[in-house]
Design a protein around this motif. Structure first.
Motif, PDB file in Angstrom:
ATOM      1  N   ALA A 144      11.388   6.676   3.316  1.00  0.00           N
ATOM      2  CA  ALA A 144      10.982   7.996   2.811  1.00  0.00           C
ATOM      3  C   ALA A 144       9.908   7.854   1.739  1.00  0.00           C
ATOM      4  O   ALA A 144       8.945   8.626   1.700  1.00  0.00           O
ATOM      5  CB  ALA A 144      12.196   8.749   2.268  1.00  0.00           C
ATOM      6  N   ILE A 145      10.051   6.845   0.881  1.00  0.00           N
ATOM      7  CA  ILE A 145       9.049   6.621  -0.162  1.00  0.00           C
ATOM      8  C   ILE A 145       7.710   6.258   0.469  1.00  0.00           C
ATOM      9  O   ILE A 145       6.661   6.747   0.046  1.00  0.00           O
ATOM     10  CB  ILE A 145       9.536   5.534  -1.148  1.00  0.00           C
ATOM     11  CG1 ILE A 145      10.726   6.056  -1.957  1.00  0.00           C
ATOM     12  CG2 ILE A 145       8.410   5.062  -2.065  1.00  0.00           C
ATOM     13  CD1 ILE A 145      11.489   4.992  -2.709  1.00  0.00           C
ATOM     14  N   ALA A 146       7.727   5.422   1.496  1.00  0.00           N
ATOM     15  CA  ALA A 146       6.487   5.050   2.189  1.00  0.00           C
ATOM     16  C   ALA A 146       5.819   6.273   2.804  1.00  0.00           C
ATOM     17  O   ALA A 146       4.592   6.386   2.808  1.00  0.00           O
ATOM     18  CB  ALA A 146       6.777   4.008   3.266  1.00  0.00           C
ATOM     19  N   GLU A 147       6.620   7.196   3.313  1.00  0.00           N
ATOM     20  CA  GLU A 147       6.085   8.373   4.005  1.00  0.00           C
ATOM     21  C   GLU A 147       5.701   9.507   3.060  1.00  0.00           C
ATOM     22  O   GLU A 147       4.735  10.224   3.326  1.00  0.00           O
ATOM     23  CB  GLU A 147       7.120   8.882   5.020  1.00  0.00           C
ATOM     24  CG  GLU A 147       7.352   7.913   6.166  1.00  0.00           C
ATOM     25  CD  GLU A 147       8.550   8.267   7.040  1.00  0.00           C
ATOM     26  OE1 GLU A 147       9.318   9.192   6.685  1.00  0.00           O
ATOM     27  OE2 GLU A 147       8.724   7.601   8.078  1.00  0.00           O
ATOM     28  N   THR A 148       6.465   9.688   1.958  1.00  0.00           N
ATOM     29  CA  THR A 148       6.269  10.869   1.115  1.00  0.00           C
ATOM     30  C   THR A 148       5.981  10.558  -0.351  1.00  0.00           C
ATOM     31  O   THR A 148       5.595  11.462  -1.099  1.00  0.00           O
ATOM     32  CB  THR A 148       7.523  11.766   1.147  1.00  0.00           C
ATOM     33  OG1 THR A 148       8.589  11.097   0.458  1.00  0.00           O
ATOM     34  CG2 THR A 148       7.939  12.100   2.568  1.00  0.00           C
ATOM     35  N   GLY A 149       6.222   9.306  -0.772  1.00  0.00           N
ATOM     36  CA  GLY A 149       6.060   8.965  -2.182  1.00  0.00           C
ATOM     37  C   GLY A 149       7.277   9.297  -3.020  1.00  0.00           C
ATOM     38  O   GLY A 149       7.284   9.050  -4.225  1.00  0.00           O
ATOM     39  N   ARG A 150       8.306   9.885  -2.415  1.00  0.00           N
ATOM     40  CA  ARG A 150       9.507  10.311  -3.144  1.00  0.00           C
ATOM     41  C   ARG A 150      10.754   9.674  -2.542  1.00  0.00           C
ATOM     42  O   ARG A 150      10.880   9.560  -1.327  1.00  0.00           O
ATOM     43  CB  ARG A 150       9.689  11.825  -3.071  1.00  0.00           C
ATOM     44  CG  ARG A 150       8.583  12.635  -3.666  1.00  0.00           C
ATOM     45  CD  ARG A 150       8.665  12.855  -5.155  1.00  0.00           C
ATOM     46  NE  ARG A 150       9.985  13.285  -5.575  1.00  0.00           N
ATOM     47  CZ  ARG A 150      10.483  13.059  -6.781  1.00  0.00           C
ATOM     48  NH1 ARG A 150       9.783  12.405  -7.670  1.00  0.00           N
ATOM     49  NH2 ARG A 150      11.685  13.472  -7.107  1.00  0.00           N
ATOM     50  N   GLY A 151      11.679   9.306  -3.412  1.00  0.00           N
ATOM     51  CA  GLY A 151      12.966   8.792  -2.978  1.00  0.00           C
ATOM     52  C   GLY A 151      13.973   9.917  -2.867  1.00  0.00           C
ATOM     53  O   GLY A 151      13.718  11.044  -3.307  1.00  0.00           O
ATOM     54  N   PRO A 158       0.804  -1.219   0.000  1.00  0.00           N
ATOM     55  CA  PRO A 158       0.000   0.000   0.000  1.00  0.00           C
ATOM     56  C   PRO A 158       0.842   1.277   0.000  1.00  0.00           C
ATOM     57  O   PRO A 158       0.373   2.334  -0.439  1.00  0.00           O
ATOM     58  CB  PRO A 158      -0.838  -0.105   1.276  1.00  0.00           C
ATOM     59  CG  PRO A 158      -0.104  -1.074   2.147  1.00  0.00           C
ATOM     60  CD  PRO A 158       0.615  -2.014   1.225  1.00  0.00           C
ATOM     61  N   LYS A 159       2.092   1.196   0.449  1.00  0.00           N
ATOM     62  CA  LYS A 159       2.942   2.394   0.520  1.00  0.00           C
ATOM     63  C   LYS A 159       4.123   2.340  -0.443  1.00  0.00           C
ATOM     64  O   LYS A 159       4.953   3.233  -0.460  1.00  0.00           O
ATOM     65  CB  LYS A 159       3.454   2.569   1.944  1.00  0.00           C
ATOM     66  CG  LYS A 159       2.325   2.687   2.946  1.00  0.00           C
ATOM     67  CD  LYS A 159       2.516   3.862   3.821  1.00  0.00           C
ATOM     68  CE  LYS A 159       1.312   4.024   4.722  1.00  0.00           C
ATOM     69  NZ  LYS A 159       1.640   4.672   5.940  1.00  0.00           N
ATOM     70  N   GLY A 160       4.207   1.269  -1.250  1.00  0.00           N
ATOM     71  CA  GLY A 160       5.296   1.144  -2.206  1.00  0.00           C
ATOM     72  C   GLY A 160       5.716  -0.303  -2.368  1.00  0.00           C
ATOM     73  O   GLY A 160       5.178  -1.194  -1.707  1.00  0.00           O
ATOM     74  N   THR A 161       6.685  -0.508  -3.252  1.00  0.00           N
ATOM     75  CA  THR A 161       7.122  -1.859  -3.574  1.00  0.00           C
ATOM     76  C   THR A 161       8.624  -1.870  -3.821  1.00  0.00           C
ATOM     77  O   THR A 161       9.150  -0.977  -4.479  1.00  0.00           O
ATOM     78  CB  THR A 161       6.403  -2.379  -4.842  1.00  0.00           C
ATOM     79  OG1 THR A 161       4.994  -2.198  -4.677  1.00  0.00           O
ATOM     80  CG2 THR A 161       6.703  -3.840  -5.104  1.00  0.00           C
ATOM     81  N   LEU A 162       9.267  -2.891  -3.308  1.00  0.00           N
ATOM     82  CA  LEU A 162      10.675  -3.132  -3.580  1.00  0.00           C
ATOM     83  C   LEU A 162      10.785  -4.417  -4.383  1.00  0.00           C
ATOM     84  O   LEU A 162      10.355  -5.480  -3.927  1.00  0.00           O
ATOM     85  CB  LEU A 162      11.468  -3.275  -2.275  1.00  0.00           C
ATOM     86  CG  LEU A 162      12.918  -3.729  -2.427  1.00  0.00           C
ATOM     87  CD1 LEU A 162      13.739  -2.712  -3.213  1.00  0.00           C
ATOM     88  CD2 LEU A 162      13.530  -4.007  -1.063  1.00  0.00           C
ATOM     89  N   VAL A 163      11.320  -4.301  -5.594  1.00  0.00           N
ATOM     90  CA  VAL A 163      11.609  -5.464  -6.418  1.00  0.00           C
ATOM     91  C   VAL A 163      13.123  -5.516  -6.573  1.00  0.00           C
ATOM     92  O   VAL A 163      13.734  -4.535  -6.995  1.00  0.00           O
ATOM     93  CB  VAL A 163      10.923  -5.390  -7.795  1.00  0.00           C
ATOM     94  CG1 VAL A 163      11.361  -6.552  -8.686  1.00  0.00           C
ATOM     95  CG2 VAL A 163       9.409  -5.382  -7.639  1.00  0.00           C
ATOM     96  N   MET A 164      13.704  -6.641  -6.197  1.00  0.00           N
ATOM     97  CA  MET A 164      15.154  -6.774  -6.295  1.00  0.00           C
ATOM     98  C   MET A 164      15.520  -7.959  -7.155  1.00  0.00           C
ATOM     99  O   MET A 164      14.882  -9.005  -7.092  1.00  0.00           O
ATOM    100  CB  MET A 164      15.781  -6.875  -4.910  1.00  0.00           C
ATOM    101  CG  MET A 164      15.200  -7.925  -4.021  1.00  0.00           C
ATOM    102  SD  MET A 164      15.729  -7.678  -2.317  1.00  0.00           S
ATOM    103  CE  MET A 164      14.292  -8.316  -1.491  1.00  0.00           C
ATOM    104  N   PHE A 165      16.517  -7.755  -7.993  1.00  0.00           N
ATOM    105  CA  PHE A 165      17.062  -8.831  -8.801  1.00  0.00           C
ATOM    106  C   PHE A 165      18.263  -9.373  -8.042  1.00  0.00           C
ATOM    107  O   PHE A 165      19.215  -8.642  -7.761  1.00  0.00           O
ATOM    108  CB  PHE A 165      17.442  -8.319 -10.193  1.00  0.00           C
ATOM    109  CG  PHE A 165      16.228  -8.034 -11.037  1.00  0.00           C
ATOM    110  CD1 PHE A 165      15.734  -8.989 -11.916  1.00  0.00           C
ATOM    111  CD2 PHE A 165      15.556  -6.823 -10.924  1.00  0.00           C
ATOM    112  CE1 PHE A 165      14.590  -8.738 -12.672  1.00  0.00           C
ATOM    113  CE2 PHE A 165      14.418  -6.565 -11.673  1.00  0.00           C
ATOM    114  CZ  PHE A 165      13.933  -7.524 -12.543  1.00  0.00           C
ATOM    115  N   ILE A 166      18.159 -10.650  -7.661  1.00  0.00           N
ATOM    116  CA  ILE A 166      19.222 -11.317  -6.911  1.00  0.00           C
ATOM    117  C   ILE A 166      19.452 -12.674  -7.562  1.00  0.00           C
ATOM    118  O   ILE A 166      18.775 -13.031  -8.527  1.00  0.00           O
ATOM    119  CB  ILE A 166      18.881 -11.475  -5.412  1.00  0.00           C
ATOM    120  CG1 ILE A 166      17.685 -12.419  -5.204  1.00  0.00           C
ATOM    121  CG2 ILE A 166      18.614 -10.111  -4.766  1.00  0.00           C
ATOM    122  CD1 ILE A 166      17.425 -12.780  -3.737  1.00  0.00           C
TER     123      ILE A 166
END
Length: 184
Positions: free
Chosen positions: A160-167, A35-43
């Motif tokens: 920060a992205i979860a809180e503000t939408g910006r990195g 709901p507040k963002g997504t982290l997709v990582m290539f590992i």
């Protein structure tokens, strides 16, 4: 060979995907989005850069999920040339380490290409609208783990992205082994 991804292309819209996971399910980007963002990582399983920080990746993933960030990892390496990165080995690692997120297999490498993945680990931090806001490093670690008290760059950016939408405007790119592309 070591590789570094490009700097963050703020606002880039993440392409959708649907990939099989080590837990036997298939996940779309919409299934893993938080709901507040997504982290997709290539590992991947064999990369010394990933292995050096895997415990930190798992720690940060759990902490970010607590902030409303969805998390998923994708392995896109050529498993014929790198058998340690095969789907059965991915399943073994995810179970042994207790991955708190889906570990997805991009056998065709189409998702990695669409996303422009460059290395393992390569982190894509999206805001709630699915727009890229972070394409930086986990922390100051490289082939060896950084200090235990290293600044948690990825965690702080995603918070920060979860809180503000910006990195953050300033980001240090990740570094790792290049994606192992299949020979055409």
């Amino acid at each position: 060979m070591a590789a570094t991804p490009p700097v963050c292309d703020f606002g880039w819209k993440a392409p959708a995907f649907s990939l099989p996971a080590t837990d036997g399910k298939t996940y779309a980007l919409s299934n893993v989005a938080g709901p507040k963002g997504t982290l997709v990582m290539f590992i991947c399983n064999h990369c010394p850069y990933v292995l050096a920080v895997l415990d930190r990746i798992l720690r940060d993933a759990r902490d970010l999920q607590g902030l409303g960030i969805g998390v998923a990892a994708i392995c896109a390496n050529d498993a014929v040339a790198y058998p340690d990165d095969s789907f059965p080995e991915m399943r073994r690692m995810a179970e042994a380490k207790g991955f708190p997120f889906p570990y997805l297999h991009d056998e065709s490498q189409a998702v990695a290409r669409a996303w422009g993945a460059a290395c393992t680990p390569d982190f894509f931090g999206l805001n709630a609208a699915g727009e890229l806001q972070y394409r930086g490093r986990l922390d100051a670690s490289g082939r060896m783990p950084g200090p235990a008290d290293a600044r948690r760059d990825l965690y702080e950016a995603m918070k920060a992205i979860a809180e503000t939408g910006r990195g953050p405007a300033e980001q240090v790119p990740s570094m790792g082994c290049s994606i192992k592309w299949k020979v055409a």
